[in-house]
Enzyme design. Structure first.
Site, PDB file in Angstrom:
ATOM      1  N   SER A   1      19.205  38.569  35.766  1.00 54.92           N
ATOM      2  CA  SER A   1      18.733  39.943  35.865  1.00 54.92           C
ATOM      3  C   SER A   1      17.235  40.051  35.623  1.00 54.92           C
ATOM      4  O   SER A   1      16.658  39.288  34.838  1.00 54.92           O
ATOM      5  CB  SER A   1      19.470  40.808  34.829  1.00 54.92           C
ATOM      6  OG  SER A   1      18.890  42.090  34.715  1.00 54.92           O
TER       7      SER A   1
ATOM      8  N   TYR B   1      14.888  44.746  40.464  1.00 56.33           N
ATOM      9  CA  TYR B   1      14.718  46.191  40.531  1.00 56.33           C
ATOM     10  C   TYR B   1      13.347  46.446  41.134  1.00 56.33           C
ATOM     11  O   TYR B   1      12.348  45.885  40.659  1.00 56.33           O
ATOM     12  CB  TYR B   1      14.775  46.834  39.149  1.00 56.33           C
ATOM     13  CG  TYR B   1      16.137  46.831  38.502  1.00 56.33           C
ATOM     14  CD1 TYR B   1      17.214  47.493  39.095  1.00 56.33           C
ATOM     15  CD2 TYR B   1      16.351  46.192  37.291  1.00 56.33           C
ATOM     16  CE1 TYR B   1      18.459  47.503  38.501  1.00 56.33           C
ATOM     17  CE2 TYR B   1      17.599  46.199  36.679  1.00 56.33           C
ATOM     18  CZ  TYR B   1      18.644  46.851  37.293  1.00 56.33           C
ATOM     19  OH  TYR B   1      19.883  46.864  36.701  1.00 56.33           O
TER      20      TYR B   1
ATOM     21  N   THR C   1      19.061  45.408  43.702  1.00 50.42           N
ATOM     22  CA  THR C   1      19.951  46.469  43.233  1.00 50.42           C
ATOM     23  C   THR C   1      19.482  47.816  43.776  1.00 50.42           C
ATOM     24  O   THR C   1      18.318  48.184  43.607  1.00 50.42           O
ATOM     25  CB  THR C   1      20.006  46.493  41.701  1.00 50.42           C
ATOM     26  OG1 THR C   1      20.584  45.261  41.239  1.00 50.42           O
ATOM     27  CG2 THR C   1      20.855  47.649  41.197  1.00 50.42           C
TER      28      THR C   1
ATOM     29  N   LYS D   1      22.874  45.021  46.561  1.00 55.05           N
ATOM     30  CA  LYS D   1      23.950  45.320  45.607  1.00 55.05           C
ATOM     31  C   LYS D   1      23.975  46.812  45.254  1.00 55.05           C
ATOM     32  O   LYS D   1      22.931  47.387  44.949  1.00 55.05           O
ATOM     33  CB  LYS D   1      23.756  44.504  44.324  1.00 55.05           C
ATOM     34  CG  LYS D   1      24.810  44.727  43.253  1.00 55.05           C
ATOM     35  CD  LYS D   1      24.549  43.799  42.059  1.00 55.05           C
ATOM     36  CE  LYS D   1      25.599  43.999  40.979  1.00 55.05           C
ATOM     37  NZ  LYS D   1      25.426  45.278  40.262  1.00 55.05           N
TER      38      LYS D   1
ATOM     39  N   HIS E   1      28.105  49.697  39.981  1.00 57.10           N
ATOM     40  CA  HIS E   1      27.368  49.319  38.771  1.00 57.10           C
ATOM     41  C   HIS E   1      28.301  49.267  37.555  1.00 57.10           C
ATOM     42  O   HIS E   1      27.922  49.601  36.430  1.00 57.10           O
ATOM     43  CB  HIS E   1      26.205  50.284  38.517  1.00 57.10           C
ATOM     44  CG  HIS E   1      24.982  49.616  37.961  1.00 57.10           C
ATOM     45  ND1 HIS E   1      23.922  49.237  38.735  1.00 57.10           N
ATOM     46  CD2 HIS E   1      24.650  49.250  36.697  1.00 57.10           C
ATOM     47  CE1 HIS E   1      22.985  48.683  37.988  1.00 57.10           C
ATOM     48  NE2 HIS E   1      23.413  48.673  36.745  1.00 57.10           N
TER      49      HIS E   1
END
Length: 380
Positions: free
Chosen positions: A107, A130, A156, A252, A276
């Site tokens: 992440s 992100y 994402t 995603k 999520h």
């Protein structure tokens, strides 16, 4: 050590071994947790079709994900703050995944950095991105992922605005943690956890530390991050990422068939059907209820992965039977990690594989790549 037979055993062990605020960060969802519960309930509502007297002596749960071999149709999903569940948690997860032969995704909001994890494994991993208000910083993360030879970028889409998670607020979860009497007493009863985190490689956002101008400590990094969620994100930003990322691209957070068609048209290599983990829009449909429609809409154009409530090998079987190439697991990974470190992640993967193998055999199928809806009983 208690006998561990399923993911719920690992969950119970994790709840005893780490602070409540950290456990709830993984375990709970947004608002009234309607979508969180639906993810599990809707998976449970799908039955498996028992078949008998079919030769399933030779079985394989191996497949390919994005053209690469995987020992089963599962990847470890990107999870924020992983290194707070166990010291060096991202490194331990990546090592366990590598040894098991499945993908691991790091992440953006990890504790260990891209470089930390790359230095600990031989096989490239996926990196989750992100897109922040500071596009220059987002581009720098992409460049770092390139330098680390990440095999896929997972973009994402469903966090332009953060859904409120009541339990996190009530627990005082923050980075750095907001110290309350309850938190202090809880941490005092978890000395093993505290020592592992304290002596881990990092205790901050590893991908941000030293990279953000004017944010030179954990508090200012956390404040900067909170300001970076961008409600102006659009499909043009996906095009921008695609233009500067030369490798495999996974989108995603798709839950709607119209969005899935747009996502496929971007040239993405895969789409992840996901809400999520029930941590964003409460009241959104479960991921498994959205999966068949998205498979029908774009299954011939792009690979489809599934994320949302995967906590058993039977869940994997159901998702694959409905058209997913493979699944991502987040909560189950964190339960194993918090319970037993790297050995707990490996135990999680072993449980998943054994459940998948046995369930596949009892539905009369010897090859996971040949599983289809005929293995299911759709109730209701």
């Amino acid at each position: 050590m208690p006998t561990i037979t399923n993911i719920q055993d690992l969950r119970a062990l994790a709840a005893r071994r780490i602070p409540r605020a950290i456990f709830d960060y993984a375990d709970r969802g947004s608002y009234d947790e309607v979508t969180l519960r639906a993810n599990r309930a809707d998976l449970a509502a799908i039955g498996l079709r028992q078949r008998v007297m079919i030769d399933v002596d030779k079985r394989s749960v191996a497949t390919t994900i994005l053209g690469e071999d995987a020992t089963m149709p599962l990847a470890i999903a990107p999870t924020g703050l992983t290194g707070l569940f166990h010291g060096d948690g991202e490194i331990l997860g990546a090592r366990a995944a590598q040894a098991f032969g499945i993908p691991f995704c790091l992440s953006t909001m990890s504790i260990c950095s891209i470089e930390d994890v790359r230095g600990a494994v031989q096989k490239p991993f996926w990196f989750q991105l992100y897109v922040m208000r500071d596009r220059g910083f987002s581009q720098s993360l992409i460049e770092r992922a390139k330098a680390a030879e990440c095999s896929a970028l997972v973009l994402t889409l469903d966090l332009q605005i953060q859904g409120q998670r009541h339990r996190d607020l009530k627990n005082g979860l923050a980075v750095p943690p907001r110290l309350t009497l309850a938190n202090a007493l809880d941490i005092a009863t978890k000395p093993a956890w505290a020592m592992k985190v304290l002596f881990g490689k990092r205790r901050s956002f590893g991908n941000l530390e030293g990279q953000v101008k004017g944010a030179d400590n954990l508090k200012t990094l956390s404040e900067w991050t909170a300001s970076q969620f961008d409600a102006s994100l659009s499909w043009k930003d996906v095009e921008w990422v695609r233009s500067i990322w030369p490798g495999k691209l996974i989108l995603k957070g798709v839950l709607d068939e119209d969005d899935a068609k747009i996502a496929a048209a971007t040239g993405a290599d895969a789409v992840v059907v996901s809400n999520h983990g029930g941590r964003q829009l409460d009241g959104a449909r479960s991921s498994i209820s959205a999966l068949p429609g998205i498979v029908q809409a774009i299954g011939d154009k792009t690979e489809i992965l599934f994320d949302g409530g995967v906590q058993s090998g039977q869940d994997i079987l159901k998702a694959v039977a409905l058209g997913a190439r493979g699944c991502l697991m987040g909560k189950a990974f964190l339960y194993g990690l918090a319970a037993m470190g790297e050995a707990g992640v490996t135990k999680t993967l072993e449980i998943m594989r054994k459940e998948l193998d046995i369930s596949m055999a009892l539905t009369g199928t010897g090859d996971i790549t040949k599983v289809d809806r005929s293995s299911l009983v759709i109730r209701g």
